[in-house]
Design an enzyme around this catalytic site. Structure first.
Site, PDB file in Angstrom:
ATOM      1  N   LYS A  71       4.453 -15.253  -0.932  1.00  0.00           N
ATOM      2  CA  LYS A  71       5.005 -15.461  -2.276  1.00  0.00           C
ATOM      3  C   LYS A  71       6.523 -15.475  -2.129  1.00  0.00           C
ATOM      4  O   LYS A  71       7.262 -14.809  -2.873  1.00  0.00           O
ATOM      5  CB  LYS A  71       4.506 -14.332  -3.194  1.00  0.00           C
ATOM      6  CG  LYS A  71       4.830 -14.488  -4.660  1.00  0.00           C
ATOM      7  CD  LYS A  71       3.987 -15.531  -5.373  1.00  0.00           C
ATOM      8  CE  LYS A  71       4.474 -15.716  -6.806  1.00  0.00           C
ATOM      9  NZ  LYS A  71       3.807 -16.834  -7.499  1.00  0.00           N
ATOM     10  N   ASP A 128      -6.243  -8.396   1.202  1.00  0.00           N
ATOM     11  CA  ASP A 128      -7.357  -7.660   0.618  1.00  0.00           C
ATOM     12  C   ASP A 128      -8.015  -8.490  -0.483  1.00  0.00           C
ATOM     13  O   ASP A 128      -9.242  -8.635  -0.551  1.00  0.00           O
ATOM     14  CB  ASP A 128      -6.808  -6.341   0.041  1.00  0.00           C
ATOM     15  CG  ASP A 128      -7.900  -5.328  -0.220  1.00  0.00           C
ATOM     16  OD1 ASP A 128      -9.022  -5.523   0.275  1.00  0.00           O
ATOM     17  OD2 ASP A 128      -7.631  -4.336  -0.927  1.00  0.00           O
ATOM     18  N   ASP A 136      -0.636 -17.908  -5.065  1.00  0.00           N
ATOM     19  CA  ASP A 136      -1.369 -18.287  -6.277  1.00  0.00           C
ATOM     20  C   ASP A 136      -2.092 -19.618  -6.079  1.00  0.00           C
ATOM     21  O   ASP A 136      -3.248 -19.783  -6.492  1.00  0.00           O
ATOM     22  CB  ASP A 136      -0.482 -18.298  -7.536  1.00  0.00           C
ATOM     23  CG  ASP A 136       0.968 -18.671  -7.261  1.00  0.00           C
ATOM     24  OD1 ASP A 136       1.387 -18.609  -6.094  1.00  0.00           O
ATOM     25  OD2 ASP A 136       1.693 -19.023  -8.203  1.00  0.00           O
ATOM     26  N   TYR A 195       0.844  -1.198   0.000  1.00  0.00           N
ATOM     27  CA  TYR A 195       0.000   0.000   0.000  1.00  0.00           C
ATOM     28  C   TYR A 195       0.881   1.250   0.000  1.00  0.00           C
ATOM     29  O   TYR A 195       1.162   1.850   1.027  1.00  0.00           O
ATOM     30  CB  TYR A 195      -1.015  -0.067   1.154  1.00  0.00           C
ATOM     31  CG  TYR A 195      -2.138  -0.971   0.743  1.00  0.00           C
ATOM     32  CD1 TYR A 195      -1.903  -2.342   0.604  1.00  0.00           C
ATOM     33  CD2 TYR A 195      -3.383  -0.472   0.405  1.00  0.00           C
ATOM     34  CE1 TYR A 195      -2.903  -3.185   0.147  1.00  0.00           C
ATOM     35  CE2 TYR A 195      -4.382  -1.314  -0.045  1.00  0.00           C
ATOM     36  CZ  TYR A 195      -4.138  -2.669  -0.174  1.00  0.00           C
ATOM     37  OH  TYR A 195      -5.118  -3.504  -0.642  1.00  0.00           O
ATOM     38  N   ASP A 199     -11.807 -10.746  -0.305  1.00  0.00           N
ATOM     39  CA  ASP A 199     -12.930 -10.539  -1.237  1.00  0.00           C
ATOM     40  C   ASP A 199     -13.330 -11.870  -1.871  1.00  0.00           C
ATOM     41  O   ASP A 199     -14.511 -12.152  -2.057  1.00  0.00           O
ATOM     42  CB  ASP A 199     -12.543  -9.543  -2.344  1.00  0.00           C
ATOM     43  CG  ASP A 199     -12.973  -8.112  -2.023  1.00  0.00           C
ATOM     44  OD1 ASP A 199     -13.098  -7.794  -0.818  1.00  0.00           O
ATOM     45  OD2 ASP A 199     -13.160  -7.307  -2.959  1.00  0.00           O
TER      46      ASP A 199
END
Ligand code: NAD
Length: 356
Positions: A183, A240, A216, A130, A244
């Site tokens: 990751k 985030d 992933d 961010y 969702d």
């Protein structure tokens, strides 16, 4: 008990109205003594005063333990220097709200892609990718030339360690499993540090299982076997996105609640955005903000050892479930007949009528 209500943009005023209606019913039922104060933020505040996040509101949040923040249409805000401060950024950084807790579960009667799911995404909330909020001074996105953009991601040992501890605490009170999502195969340094700190914290929780999954694969596994996850711990941007996805699996974005929590403040905020495509049409599902408010009440109850407030919060959660379980009181996003306002009324009625 003061509740500061900041309706925000788009569907924000509609879903906060419905949420306040339910909270007023809860107040009547449990005699809590809510003092609800509403203040303008976002595009409405910009229009009237030239600031999307007025300093007076920031001051009031600082003095209030519990705030309910509606979604904000930050994509359409002017530049920060021109009054377009992003409210989420402002509150998360100013009040160090480092833990974004986002539960998702299937609910009786709610049509959902997942058959059976009950998980909590624990998302680091102050650093990561961010770029508008991860630096002490300035912005972490730069353009050395007009055709080159660089976005910097920040991961710290302290930030990683404290969010990992939150995740293990949440897991300890649930099914005792933390899945850390990373990751580190590519971001060996940043996600390597996040993993290192997580593994260190895990040593203090031998009763909680730690699983490590690459992001992933996680996007696929969440769809394939959502029932296998309990607490999902991850960095800001991955959290985030995955939350969702989890909300959508549980019925839709209208079902994704969250709180932003620090050591001294907590702010209830739905995971979804301001949904400009359905704003002002009485179509929005207020469930996410209602359940975020339940989480906020639980947080305050835990902090003060207030069992009465904990009982009231659990009652509101059951009332939302009761309204959602009946086809005649379901919201339009899942094929039901009720608009935002009528659903607020249905939950208020369930709060009044359900046995405690
Ligand atoms: P969005 O979450 O607002 O909407 C995505 C889709 O989900 C839309 O089709 C919308 O109609 C639907 N939806 C969202 N909430 C719903 C609800 N409660 N009931 C029924 N349907 C719902 O995402 P977006 O369209 O990408 O973003 C719109 C704006 O919101 C942007 O300015 C973005 O920056 C901002 N945003 C804010 C927050 C926040 O305030 N926490 C979070 C995400 C996005």
């Amino acid at each position: 008990m003061k509740l500061l209500i900041l309706p925000g943009d788009g569907i924000g005023p509609e879903i906060t109205d419905a949420t306040c209606r339910a909270l007023q019913a809860l107040d009547r039922r449990f005699d809590i003594g809510f003092d609800m104060q509403t203040r303008e933020i976002g595009l409405a505040a910009y229009k009237s005063g030239g600031e999307t996040m007025p300093e007076s509101v920031m001051q009031e949040i600082a003095e209030t333990e519990a705030t309910i923040l509606g979604p904000t249409d930050t994509y359409n805000y002017p530049a920060e220097a021109k009054g377009g401060t992003r409210p989420s950024k402002a509150v998360r950084t100013t009040f160090d709200l480092y833990a974004n807790i986002r539960p998702s579960r299937t609910r009786p009667g709610v049509p959902a892609m997942a058959k059976d799911m009950d998980l909590v995404v624990v998302r680091e909330n102050t650093e990561g990718f961010y770029a508008d909020r991860n630096m002490f001074l300035g912005d972490a996105e730069i353009m050395p030339t007009e055709d080159v953009a660089i976005s910097l991601r920040k991961v710290t040992a302290k930030g990683s360690s404290r969010i990992a501890r939150q995740a293990f605490e949440v897991a300890r009170a649930r099914r005792k499993k933390v899945t850390v999502v990373h990751k580190a195969n590519v971001l060996k340094v940043g996600d390597g540090l996040f993993l290192r700190e997580t593994r260190k914290v895990a040593e203090d929780y031998p009763d909680v299982e730690l699983e490590e999954v690459i992001v992933d694969a996680m996007a696929a596994l969440l769809i394939r076997k959502p029932e296998s996850f309990d607490v999902v711990l991850t960095t800001n941007m991955f959290g985030d996105i995955l939350s969702d996805e989890a909300a959508e699996l549980s019925g839709g974005l209208g079902f994704g609640p969250s709180i932003n929590a620090g050591d001294d403040h907590a702010i209830a905020q739905a995971a979804h955005g301001s949904a400009p495509d359905i704003a002002g049409q009485d179509l929005a599902n207020p469930t996410a903000l209602m359940l975020s408010s339940v989480m906020l009440l639980e947080w305050i109850a835990r902090r003060h050892g207030n069992n009465g407030l904990a009982t009231a919060a659990a009652h509101m959660d059951r009332a939302v479930d009761a309204a959602l379980a009946k086809p005649e009181t379901q919201t339009k996003d899942v094929g039901g007949p009720l608009g935002t306002e009528a659903f607020g009324e249905a939950v208020a009625q369930a709060i009044t009528e359900l046995d405690v």
